[in-house]
Scaffold this active site. Structure first.
Site, PDB file in Angstrom:
ATOM      1  N   ARG A 188       0.976  15.002  12.308  1.00  0.00           N
ATOM      2  CA  ARG A 188       1.553  14.623  11.016  1.00  0.00           C
ATOM      3  C   ARG A 188       1.588  15.874  10.135  1.00  0.00           C
ATOM      4  NH1 ARG A 188      -1.467   9.048   9.398  1.00  0.00           N
ATOM      5  NH2 ARG A 188       0.516   8.555   8.430  1.00  0.00           N
ATOM      6  N   ARG A 191      -8.283  -0.048   5.149  1.00  0.00           N
ATOM      7  CA  ARG A 191      -7.431   0.922   4.465  1.00  0.00           C
ATOM      8  C   ARG A 191      -6.080   0.324   4.081  1.00  0.00           C
ATOM      9  NH1 ARG A 191      -5.848   4.749   7.815  1.00  0.00           N
ATOM     10  NH2 ARG A 191      -4.850   5.723   6.016  1.00  0.00           N
ATOM     11  N   CYS A 217      -4.997   8.179   9.786  1.00  0.00           N
ATOM     12  CA  CYS A 217      -5.118   7.663  11.149  1.00  0.00           C
ATOM     13  C   CYS A 217      -4.738   8.724  12.171  1.00  0.00           C
ATOM     14  CB  CYS A 217      -4.215   6.436  11.329  1.00  0.00           C
ATOM     15  SG  CYS A 217      -4.790   4.989  10.420  1.00  0.00           S
ATOM     16  N   ASP A 244       4.942   1.444  11.721  1.00  0.00           N
ATOM     17  CA  ASP A 244       3.716   0.695  11.434  1.00  0.00           C
ATOM     18  C   ASP A 244       3.726  -0.702  12.046  1.00  0.00           C
ATOM     19  OD1 ASP A 244       2.575   2.743  10.052  1.00  0.00           O
ATOM     20  OD2 ASP A 244       2.816   1.869   8.062  1.00  0.00           O
ATOM     21  N   LYS A 267       0.831  -1.201   0.000  1.00  0.00           N
ATOM     22  CA  LYS A 267       0.000   0.000   0.000  1.00  0.00           C
ATOM     23  C   LYS A 267       0.868   1.255   0.000  1.00  0.00           C
ATOM     24  CE  LYS A 267      -2.383   2.941   3.200  1.00  0.00           C
ATOM     25  NZ  LYS A 267      -2.510   3.271   4.618  1.00  0.00           N
ATOM     26  N   ASN A 268       1.910   1.275   0.811  1.00  0.00           N
ATOM     27  CA  ASN A 268       2.734   2.465   0.955  1.00  0.00           C
ATOM     28  C   ASN A 268       3.601   2.747  -0.274  1.00  0.00           C
ATOM     29  OD1 ASN A 268       1.680   2.988   3.477  1.00  0.00           O
ATOM     30  ND2 ASN A 268       3.344   1.956   4.573  1.00  0.00           N
TER      31      ASN A 268
END
Length: 443
Positions: A121, A399, A116, A307, A23-24
């Site tokens: 951030r 997600r 999230c 993560d 995903k990243n």
């Protein structure tokens, strides 16, 4: 109708899983497609909620985005510079679309990105770097971001004060088609950065040093499209490795080089798991007792990924001695701690540190997924708990994980996804008076 994940613990995991695309990596590649004049085909893309949001962002600025089997096929050019507000505000990665829009259209407008709620951030590093390349931020009102590049983007020498992955990706995207040369120092070194650079180079870019702390980019007037396979998801692999540690059993993870998530494998080995790497495969097994990991820390790559911290914490709940994890990236990474406590764990947060003491007997109850990785960690804890655990708000988990319950069920877990009863029979259990969670203030 709201859904929930139901896990009945006590079953070991056994079997083999091929790790999907990351995903990243996929999300920045969607943004990068805006720079391309030809068609882009991203192969074997997982159908995640965030991926669908990226497709909506591309369609919102006038590009074509469609599925062909498991491939995402993307083509432009963008016709307008305004990202659809509700979609953009739903995920952090929407900020990455601004640099390509600036490069192609000289303007980008979006809602401030969400994601999230794991701590601050900020996007100040993104904006400071773009400003050095000729971008100007306009007054846009609360919750909006409007950037213009009156004379186009140009190369610059930029030094990041922190190796932010998002800021590195934004500036890499901005520099790929900017006029002149950009030198980016203090860059993030994550594998996803190198993957983005490899994609841009295949499309005709000129990028050197991605994966190191100094990246050099020679801007190109335009990029072509290409067919590209994103790298495998090291966090997905970490999740299943930690799930095996928590539940016991033997799992083979294929298609993801062990070096990509080496810190997780090293810690699990220290805790008593057997870890057998071979090529792009890891066999991990746990049949005996788990031991505490002592004190571990997250950090910028190649250190332990932030993560992965909640996922490791779920395995640590089953250890016979104390463990603690400090996340140096986000101050509220361990939103899952309250759920751990509701399951019976002896878990406590203080600032950025989660400490897990031995002796907690995990018993199934209802818990709420607080965020993406914290929600996955609660699923893993449910695999180790006695009885049945219900995880509400699984949309957070969607997600970042496609077919999560199906994959775990294929490994032998007793897990299913179902609609929550409309009559509210699944009420939240009241918090115990002696709660074992101390929410730490931002350090």
């Amino acid at each position: 109708m709201e859904e929930r994940i139901v896990v009945t613990g006590g079953r070991p995991l056994n079997g083999s899983v091929k790790i999907p695309a990351a995903k990243n990596s996929v999300l920045p590649l969607f943004a990068a497609s805006l720079l391309c004049t030809g068609e882009v085909r991203l192969q074997a893309v997982p159908r995640l909620a965030d991926v669908e949001h990226c497709m909506a962002l591309l369609r919102g600025v006038g590009c074509a985005a469609r599925w062909e089997g498991s491939d995402a096929v993307l083509s432009g050019p963008p016709a307008n510079s305004t990202l659809p507000g509700q979609t953009a505000g739903q995920m952090r990665a929407s900020i990455l679309f601004c640099a390509p829009l600036l490069a192609r259209l000289g303007r980008a407008e979006t809602s401030l990105p969400g994601g999230c709620r794991i701590g601050a951030r900020p996007i100040d590093l993104h904006l400071a770097g773009l400003a050095k390349m000729g971008a100007v931020e306009l007054e846009a009102g609360e919750g909006r971001l409007v950037l213009t590049a009156p004379s186009g983007l140009h190369g610059a020498e930029i030094t990041l004060r922190f190796p932010s992955v998002g800021a590195t990706e934004t500036l890499l995207l901005a520099a790929a088609c900017a006029k002149g040369r950009t030198i980016l120092r203090g860059a993030a070194r994550e594998p996803e950065i190198a993957d983005l650079a490899a994609f841009l180079n295949r499309c005709g870019g000129c990028i050197e040093g991605a994966g190191s702390s100094t990246i050099r980019i020679e801007g190109r007037r335009g990029l072509s499209g290409c067919c590209f396979s994103p790298l495998p998801d090291r966090i997905f692999a970490s999740t299943l490795a930690c799930g095996c540690a928590a539940a016991g059993g033997r799992v083979e993870l294929t298609g993801c080089a062990p070096a990509l998530y080496a810190p997780v494998l090293e810690i699990l080995g220290q805790m008593g798991c057997r870890v057998e790497p071979a090529g792009d495969t890891v066999r991990i097994s746990r049949f005996g007792r788990l031991h505490g990991a002592g004190r571990v820390f997250t950090g910028a790559y190649p250190a332990l990924a932030t993560d992965a911290a909640p996922l490791l914490a779920a395995a640590m709940l089953c250890a016979d001695s104390e463990s603690s994890i400090e996340d140096v990236i986000f101050e509220r990474r361990f939103g899952c701690a309250e759920g751990f406590c509701r399951l019976g764990a002896q878990a406590e947060t203080a600032g950025r540190v989660l400490t897990i003491a031995p002796g907690g007997l995990l018993r199934g109850t209802e818990v709420e997924a607080p965020d993406l990785r914290g929600g996955a960690a609660l699923v893993l804890a449910g695999l180790a708990a006695r009885g049945t655990t219900v995880i509400t708000h699984p949309a957070h988990i969607d997600r970042g994980y496609a077919g999560f319950t199906e994959i775990l069920a294929g490994l032998g877990a007793q897990i299913r996804r179902e609609s929550a009863p409309e009559n509210g029979s699944a009420k939240k259990t009241s918090v115990k008076k002696q709660i074992c969670l101390a929410i730490g203030a931002k350090r």
